[in-house]
Design a protein around this motif. Structure first.
Motif, mmCIF file in Angstrom:
data_model
loop_
_atom_site.group_PDB
_atom_site.id
_atom_site.type_symbol
_atom_site.label_atom_id
_atom_site.label_comp_id
_atom_site.label_asym_id
_atom_site.label_seq_id
_atom_site.Cartn_x
_atom_site.Cartn_y
_atom_site.Cartn_z
ATOM 1 N N TRP A 116 42.672 82.294 32.681
ATOM 2 C CA TRP A 116 43.996 81.693 32.534
ATOM 3 C C TRP A 116 44.471 81.858 31.094
ATOM 4 N N PRO A 117 45.771 82.114 30.869
ATOM 5 C CA PRO A 117 46.846 82.132 31.860
ATOM 6 C C PRO A 117 46.668 83.269 32.853
ATOM 7 N N LEU A 118 46.989 82.990 34.080
ATOM 8 C CA LEU A 118 46.936 83.982 35.144
ATOM 9 C C LEU A 118 48.375 84.388 35.444
ATOM 10 N N ASN A 119 48.709 85.620 35.098
ATOM 11 C CA ASN A 119 50.077 86.112 35.263
ATOM 12 C C ASN A 119 50.117 87.161 36.361
ATOM 13 N N ILE A 120 50.961 86.938 37.341
ATOM 14 C CA ILE A 120 51.058 87.803 38.515
ATOM 15 C C ILE A 120 52.510 88.231 38.704
ATOM 16 N N VAL A 121 52.701 89.502 39.038
ATOM 17 C CA VAL A 121 54.013 89.968 39.492
ATOM 18 C C VAL A 121 53.866 90.316 40.966
ATOM 19 N N VAL B 162 48.873 79.832 23.609
ATOM 20 C CA VAL B 162 49.116 80.965 22.705
ATOM 21 C C VAL B 162 50.187 81.873 23.297
ATOM 22 N N MET B 163 50.055 82.153 24.589
ATOM 23 C CA MET B 163 51.036 83.040 25.222
ATOM 24 C C MET B 163 52.405 82.381 25.305
ATOM 25 N N GLU B 164 52.424 81.082 25.491
ATOM 26 C CA GLU B 164 53.706 80.379 25.473
ATOM 27 C C GLU B 164 54.392 80.553 24.118
ATOM 28 N N LYS B 165 53.634 80.354 23.056
ATOM 29 C CA LYS B 165 54.209 80.444 21.706
ATOM 30 C C LYS B 165 54.704 81.861 21.412
ATOM 31 N N GLU B 166 53.896 82.862 21.800
ATOM 32 C CA GLU B 166 54.229 84.249 21.467
ATOM 33 C C GLU B 166 55.287 84.837 22.387
ATOM 34 N N CYS B 167 55.260 84.451 23.664
ATOM 35 C CA CYS B 167 56.107 85.097 24.662
ATOM 36 C C CYS B 167 57.177 84.178 25.253
ATOM 37 N N PHE B 168 56.753 83.073 25.817
ATOM 38 C CA PHE B 168 57.683 82.281 26.629
ATOM 39 C C PHE B 168 58.658 81.461 25.797
ATOM 40 N N GLU B 169 58.364 81.287 24.506
ATOM 41 C CA GLU B 169 59.316 80.632 23.620
ATOM 42 C C GLU B 169 60.211 81.644 22.902
ATOM 43 N N ASP B 170 60.001 82.912 23.175
ATOM 44 C CA ASP B 170 60.730 83.981 22.488
ATOM 45 C C ASP B 170 61.962 84.388 23.307
#
Length: 701
Positions: free
Chosen positions: A131-136, A82-90
């Protein structure tokens, strides 16, 4: 493995594995195109400039003074997609990420060492994980911010605020990252406890009694939802119940194993278990099927069959192995990792469980006159209804009870049900199949190998031994390197990651078990070589525990020491048991001393959290009760060994040879034209006997 909220763990599939992909031209391609992980390859055509986790990428982050944006997931993770579709493909999101961060994608199944650290970090930051586990993180990898799924607008806003903070107040960011890194070290410290006594049977009884307050004695498992299967929990309780004569514990184990086998979490049509149930009655599963679950459960149900001779358990073993052979076996002999939960429905839309569920209309049309019996057997009623008219097959009655209702014999009933299930399987094969994650992981293969060995040992099916030997040969030829180390991953002839402690622990255990059923010293020697390699490259002299990573791997924020048993037993508990067993064969080595000290180091938590240390608790029984070395020597050593090994005797090891074997337990034991068995404790043996029955008599307390 950390337990994430259910909504973070619902799996997704992108394509059916039985469909040929159409040729597609991609506007973007990033560095992940060079990777083998199916999860990483899913992100290879994002506009984000993803990189894999590699030392040179981290060095570049330091040179460019850019923070790391680390996103961790796995192939079947719904919210990852879901996050890939909304964010990482944008493209708008990608622009922010590419200009300000070094972006790293990680498959948590390939790199659990990295995932462990950042999962601990996000739990310290927010109190929860998933997950997804997003870290900065700072360019050196120390984290200062984390989140799981974040919608597009919030994601952009968060990243812009973080980069502004990083550029304008570096000292504040660095201090927070330093404090967090110190915390990550502190929560992973294991004290070397030299002064305590080993845990006693009295203490063990009290800890198990405390554990029982969490037992769901009606539906099995623990009183909670979701319900994970936790095979190491029931494996220990099976050992404890039989070794300590606890019929109430045995009844609970039997209830749990029966209810799991009855539940929708078990695929009655195709065999094999899904990952967990979202409810208390094991009904509606998270539909993805993992190799590690099915390997461990094969072993567990085989042992339970040896104890109870319950035909249900035998059926589960046979059907689960059938599923693994059909869906997860590579021609090389290795086993793939998983099947996803979602698949394409009749409208071509991705839907969770679409491959597995049935409507009443479908069933009545397919089964005809046999529908009435099937309906009763699998609860095509309010008890078995999931949602939107879909049913997940679930049992709640024995064969005998259903047979009595329909006035047929149990064999007649089983024939009807099996014929119906065969029809459903044929029909289901027309559906779009869930996606396959076809990477091969060493530790998960070790667990499946152990399951096959136990299935052969307790069910006696030679096909399982053949399959085990093929898999063992694959691990030997493809995953063990020239210097004696192991590799973690394998896909299409390529491996790219050094193995972790769980890879060594599971393969050592599986090879040792394979030796016990074949008496082929090749497997014993390979296991010992891996054990000695682990001692040299993973052992921590200060804590006298094992690090999760080798001293040959690049340095992370910390070298994790894994001790808690979860859905898979901890790597240290598996190693401690391996060491204990090898001590019985090689008493001159330090294996026994190390194993005993490891147990002392963690036992302070047994009183209140026995279920989180269930694999360790086997050692408490081993240390406090008789543990037998059983040596078979003579012409018929294999036949007699097989007869002995069919009995469930967890507090023993079994060795054998035609004549004088190379290990001490087999020396000076050979008598011409006679096959003798010696039952020993720490090398002191009872009088030799000539039959399996006499052996069992000597094993009685």
């Amino acid at each position: 493995m950390k337990k994430a909220p259910v909504y973070l763990l619902i799996a997704v599939a992108v394509l059916s594995c039985n469909q040929k992909p159409k040729e597609v031209t991609h506007e973007y391609t990033n560095a992940l195109i060079e990777e083998s992980s199916p999860y990483l390859l899913q992100h290879a055509h994002n506009p984000v400039n993803w990189e894999a986790w590699r030392p040179d990428v981290l060095e570049r982050a330091k040179k460019e003074d850019k923070p790391l944006l680390i996103s961790i997931g796995y192939a079947a993770c719904h919210w990852c997609h879901v996050m890939e579709k909304e964010c990482f493909e944008d493209e708008q999101v990608a622009k922010v990420m590419n200009e300000n961060f070094i972006n790293i994608k990680i498959d948590r199944e390939e790199r659990p060492d990295v995932d462990q650290i950042y999962m601990d970090a996000i739990q310290m930051i927010s109190g929860q994980g998933g997950w997804p586990l997003n870290i900065v993180a700072l360019p050196d990898g120390r984290p200062f911010w984390g989140a799981t799924y974040v919608p597009k607008d919030n994601w952009i806003k968060s990243l812009e605020q973080l980069i502004e903070l990083y550029n304008k107040d570096r000292a504040k960011v660095t201090k927070y990252a330093t404090d967090l890194a110190n915390g990550l070290h502190a929560i992973n410290l294991v004290e070397n406890d030299k002064d305590t006594d080993l845990y006693s049977l009295k203490q063990l009884d009290a800890s198990v009694q405390n554990w029982t307050q969490y037992f769901d004695t009606f539906l099995g498992g623990h009183k909670q939802a979701p319900k994970f299967m936790m095979p190491n929990n029931w494996d220990f309780l099976l050992h404890y119940a039989t070794a300590s004569d606890k019929p109430d514990i045995m009844e609970f184990v039997d209830t749990t194993l029966t209810r799991m086998a009855y539940g929708g979490i078990y695929d009655h049509v195709g065999g094999g278990f899904s990952r967990y149930a979202v409810d208390t009655k094991w009904h509606v599963p998270h539909f993805e099927k993992m190799l590690y679950d099915n390997g461990q459960l094969t072993s567990l149900y085989a042992k339970a069959y040896a104890v109870t001779k319950n035909e249900l358990y035998k059926d589960v073993v046979e059907e689960t192995i059938g599923f693994v052979q059909e869906e997860l076996l590579d021609p090389s002999g290795g086993f793939y990792s998983s099947l996803d939960a979602d698949s394409l429905d009749e409208n071509g839309e991705l839907e969770e469980g679409a491959y597995y569920v049935w409507t009443k209309e479908e069933l009545t049309q397919l089964l005809g006159d046999d529908y009435e019996v099937f309906q009763e057997y699998f609860n095509i009623n309010s008890y078995g209804l999931w949602e939107e008219g879909n049913y997940v097959l679930i049992r709640d009655k024995s064969d005998k009870k259903v047979a009595e209702k329909f006035k047929v014999s149990v064999p007649e009933l089983k024939t009807k049900i099996n014929n119906s299930l065969a029809l459903l399987k044929k029909e289901r094969s027309k559906r779009s199949k869930p996606r396959l994650d076809d990477k091969i992981l060493t530790s998960w293969n070790g667990l499946m190998l152990k399951g096959l060995v136990d299935a052969y040992r307790y069910l006696g099916n030679e096909e399982y031994l053949s399959l085990a030997l093929k898999n063992a040969g694959f691990i030997e030829s493809q995953m063990i390197t020239q210097d004696g180390s192991l590799l973690r991953n394998h896909k299409e002839g390529k491996s790219s990651i050094n193995a972790f402690l769980d890879d060594y622990a599971t393969v050592i255990d599986a090879y040792f078990s394979l030796y016990e059923v074949t008496f082929d010293e090749k497997w014993l020697n390979l296991a010992k070589n891996l054990l000695d390699y682990s001692k040299k490259h993973f052992f921590d002299d200060a804590s006298e525990m094992f690090f999760y990573t080798s001293d040959k791997d690049e340095s992370l924020i910390r070298r994790t020491i894994e001790v808690d048993d979860n859905v898979i037993s901890s790597s240290n508990s598996m190693m401690a048991i391996n060491l204990y067993k090898f001590h019985k064969i090689y008493p001159e080595e330090t294996y026994g001393d190390i194993s005993g000290q490891m147990l002392k180091n963690v036992q302070k938590d047994f009183d209140t959290r026995a279920q989180s240390f269930s694999n360790w608790l086997h050692l408490v029984l081993f240390q406090n009760q008789n543990f037998y070395e059983i040596a078979v020597v003579g012409d018929d050593y294999k036949t007699l060994g097989q007869q002995i090994s069919k009995e469930y005797v967890p507090n023993s090891i079994l060795v054998g040879s035609f004549g004088e074997g190379s290990i001490d337990l087999l020396q000076n034991r050979s008598v011409p034209e006679t096959t003798l068995t010696y039952v020993c404790i720490e090398g002191a043996c009872k009088l030799p006997v000539t039959s399996a029955q006499e052996v069992f008599e000597q094993l009685k307390p």
